[in-house]
Motif scaffolding. Structure first.
Motif, mmCIF file in Angstrom:
data_model
loop_
_atom_site.group_PDB
_atom_site.id
_atom_site.type_symbol
_atom_site.label_atom_id
_atom_site.label_comp_id
_atom_site.label_asym_id
_atom_site.label_seq_id
_atom_site.Cartn_x
_atom_site.Cartn_y
_atom_site.Cartn_z
ATOM 1 N N GLU A 1 -6.550 4.151 -2.333
ATOM 2 C CA GLU A 1 -5.323 3.377 -2.444
ATOM 3 C C GLU A 1 -5.115 2.568 -1.168
ATOM 4 O OE1 GLU A 1 -1.887 5.499 -3.815
ATOM 5 O OE2 GLU A 1 -3.111 6.995 -4.841
ATOM 6 N N TYR A 2 -4.318 1.514 -1.311
ATOM 7 C CA TYR A 2 -4.151 0.587 -0.190
ATOM 8 C C TYR A 2 -3.504 1.253 1.018
ATOM 9 C CZ TYR A 2 -2.613 -3.306 2.651
ATOM 10 O OH TYR A 2 -2.391 -4.149 3.699
ATOM 11 N N TRP A 3 -2.500 2.106 0.795
ATOM 12 C CA TRP A 3 -1.823 2.726 1.934
ATOM 13 C C TRP A 3 -2.785 3.604 2.731
ATOM 14 C CZ3 TRP A 3 -1.502 7.947 2.710
ATOM 15 C CH2 TRP A 3 -1.723 8.787 1.612
ATOM 16 N N GLN A 4 -3.762 4.196 2.041
ATOM 17 C CA GLN A 4 -4.752 5.009 2.735
ATOM 18 C C GLN A 4 -5.658 4.147 3.611
ATOM 19 O OE1 GLN A 4 -6.501 6.704 -0.770
ATOM 20 N NE2 GLN A 4 -5.185 8.520 -0.745
ATOM 21 N N LEU A 5 -6.030 2.985 3.100
ATOM 22 C CA LEU A 5 -6.851 2.058 3.883
ATOM 23 C C LEU A 5 -6.084 1.559 5.102
ATOM 24 C CD1 LEU A 5 -8.316 -0.022 0.914
ATOM 25 C CD2 LEU A 5 -9.575 1.593 2.354
ATOM 26 N N LEU A 6 -4.809 1.238 4.885
ATOM 27 C CA LEU A 6 -3.991 0.738 5.993
ATOM 28 C C LEU A 6 -3.847 1.793 7.071
ATOM 29 C CD1 LEU A 6 -2.214 -1.593 7.060
ATOM 30 C CD2 LEU A 6 -0.291 -0.532 5.870
ATOM 31 N N LEU A 7 -3.626 3.029 6.676
ATOM 32 C CA LEU A 7 -3.452 4.116 7.644
ATOM 33 C C LEU A 7 -4.752 4.404 8.386
ATOM 34 C CD1 LEU A 7 -1.496 6.286 8.743
ATOM 35 C CD2 LEU A 7 -2.309 7.797 6.921
ATOM 36 N N ALA A 8 -5.874 4.494 7.643
ATOM 37 C CA ALA A 8 -7.154 4.865 8.265
ATOM 38 C C ALA A 8 -7.763 3.689 9.013
ATOM 39 C CB ALA A 8 -8.121 5.377 7.189
ATOM 40 N N GLN A 9 -8.116 2.648 8.280
ATOM 41 C CA GLN A 9 -8.835 1.534 8.901
ATOM 42 C C GLN A 9 -7.927 0.707 9.795
ATOM 43 O OE1 GLN A 9 -11.134 -0.588 6.052
ATOM 44 N NE2 GLN A 9 -12.120 -1.913 7.544
ATOM 45 N N GLY A 10 -6.665 0.525 9.389
ATOM 46 C CA GLY A 10 -5.756 -0.293 10.174
ATOM 47 C C GLY A 10 -5.238 0.420 11.415
ATOM 48 N N PHE A 11 -4.477 1.504 11.204
ATOM 49 C CA PHE A 11 -3.801 2.154 12.320
ATOM 50 C C PHE A 11 -4.748 3.013 13.166
ATOM 51 C CE2 PHE A 11 -0.176 0.960 9.758
ATOM 52 C CZ PHE A 11 0.759 0.597 10.720
ATOM 53 N N CYS A 12 -5.474 3.912 12.522
ATOM 54 C CA CYS A 12 -6.355 4.807 13.290
ATOM 55 C C CYS A 12 -7.486 4.017 13.960
ATOM 56 C CB CYS A 12 -6.911 5.882 12.381
ATOM 57 S SG CYS A 12 -7.833 7.168 13.242
ATOM 58 N N GLY A 13 -8.105 3.114 13.215
ATOM 59 C CA GLY A 13 -9.182 2.298 13.786
ATOM 60 C C GLY A 13 -8.700 1.382 14.888
ATOM 61 N N GLY A 14 -7.512 0.804 14.706
ATOM 62 C CA GLY A 14 -6.970 -0.073 15.732
ATOM 63 C C GLY A 14 -6.640 0.655 17.011
#
Length: 419
Positions: free
Chosen positions: A122-135
């Motif tokens: 799901e999109y929120w999972q991508l945002l949390l993992a790739q967006g926030f954690c990766g950033g």
């Protein structure tokens, strides 16, 4: 003799440097510094090489999740936003002597982000993992890496930082190749995990060889407000803000443009992203050589920003595959140079190298707003034009031109002060 933090060389305290550090020996312009350039190259491979490949994921997410381009753009922009936002904090921790600890923590967060994103549905999972954690992971790494290389070089600083930042081009070339070759064989989730193993290998090598040169500066403010009373620093900060809004849009949208506007299939359009990243290696190194030999970072960066602006305006007229390939080459060369020289300019604004981390990080933190807003604004402009890219291209051209004006003002003010 090694310090108790990250192996930097200790020197006797002196009241001449905020009662914290003794006068610093001139940078060696080589020696162990080239090993740190290699470490930095791998760090940029893992951070901006990954970010510059976001077009891979953006295409996949829009197709699989059926989300608007502007929504999917947020994951990519959050990554770069957080990378820049925490530069002020990671830069200060670098000055305090925690270089290798920052590499370890940042790398662990990056790996967590990649492997969790490979499981996301799901999109929120991508945002949390790739967006926030990766950033966050990339942000902990980035500013200290650039600051560390800068402490080893003076006359060859632009070249050293150019080779370091060319890691973004190397990673931005390797990751799309992996994405092009593996999904049909192992699926997209396992393709991401293979990329994660590449990042893990690089992180291990970085930890083995990373070393600092300066003594830790344990005391000192998180923000040096006095820096903004210096006109060159203030103008350069504004220029970096504008630059970070626009310089990555080619990497975010070129393959999407090829697929939507020109009608290329997904695999062929990915070649444009591959090319734009690959030519970024000479695009970073050649301007760095010119900067070191003739003009310095400010006078080299201004025409590069103007060139980037011209290319964005020229993108409006591209309507066939051959022209898009030419644009990919030219844009990769010029925007690669913009990224390298803009980073090389940061240490030039800092006379006291013991403060290079915090002062560079301050500019990155302010520029983070540009990183966050740039891609979503571009995506919103594309959506508002019903899939046409002209509004985005005009906006990107204008913002890069404004960046050139601010950098020119910074150079002029520095010249007036005798810098």
């Amino acid at each position: 003799m090694n310090s108790d933090k990250e192996g930097s060389v200790r020197v006797a305290e002196s009241p001449q440097c905020d009662n914290e550090t003794a006068p610093i020996d001139p940078p060696p312009d080589g020696g162990l510094g080239w090993l740190q350039v290699f470490v930095g190259h791998l760090a940029l491979f893992n951070t901006f090489g990954w970010f510059n490949s976001y077009g891979i994921f953006q295409d996949y997410y829009t197709e699989e999740l059926q989300l608007p381009l502007s929504a999917v753009s947020w994951t990519g922009s959050v990554q770069v936003f957080l990378l820049a936002l925490i530069g002020m904090f990671s830069g200060r921790l670098f000055d305090a002597g925690y270089f290798r600890s920052l590499i370890a923590i940042g790398s662990v967060l990056q790996l967590l982000a990649i492997f969790m994103a490979s499981l996301a549905t799901e999109y929120w999972q991508l945002l949390l993992a790739q967006g926030f954690c990766g950033g966050l992971g990339a942000g902990i790494l980035y500013c200290p890496i650039i600051a560390n290389v800068a402490t080893y070089f003076r006359r060859k600083r632009a070249l050293a930082i150019g080779i370091t930042t060319s890691g973004a081009a190397t990673g931005g070339t390797i990751f799309p190749i992996i994405a092009q070759q593996l999904p049909g064989k192992v699926g997209f989730p396992w393709t991401m995990r293979v990329m994660g193993f590449v990042v893990m290998f690089n992180a291990t090598v970085m930890l083995l060889f990373a070393r600092t040169r300066l003594s830790p500066r344990s005391r000192g403010p998180l923000v040096e407000w006095a820096a903004f009373r210096e006109l060159p620093y203030t103008f350069y900060t504004a220029g970096a803000f504008c630059l970070l809004m626009g310089v990555y849009l080619t990497y975010n949208y070129i393959n999407t443009y090829g697929r939507i506007v020109i009608g290329m299939d997904a695999e062929t359009s990915l070649n444009t992203l591959f090319i734009a990243n690959a030519v970024g290696v000479p695009g970073r190194i050649i301007p760095a050589l010119v900067s070191d030999a003739y003009f310095g970072p400010f006078r080299t960066l201004v025409p590069l920003c103007v060139g980037s602006s011209v290319l964005y305006f020229g993108w409006i007229g591209i309507r066939d595959q051959s022209s898009l390939y030419v644009f990919a080459v030219l844009s990769g060369l010029v925007n690669g140079g913009v990224q390298a020289i803009s980073m090389a300019g940061l240490p030039s604004l800092t006379k006291d190298l013991s403060k290079v981390g915090v002062r560079s990080g301050m500019i990155m933190t302010i520029g983070s707003i540009g990183c966050l807003s740039g891609p979503p604004i571009a995506g919103a402009l594309v959506d508002a034009a019903d899939g046409r890219f002209m509004y985005m291209q005009i906006w990107a051209g204008c913002i890069m031109l404004l960046s050139a004006c601010f950098v020119a003002a910074s150079w002029f003010a520095r010249t007036k002060q005798g810098g």
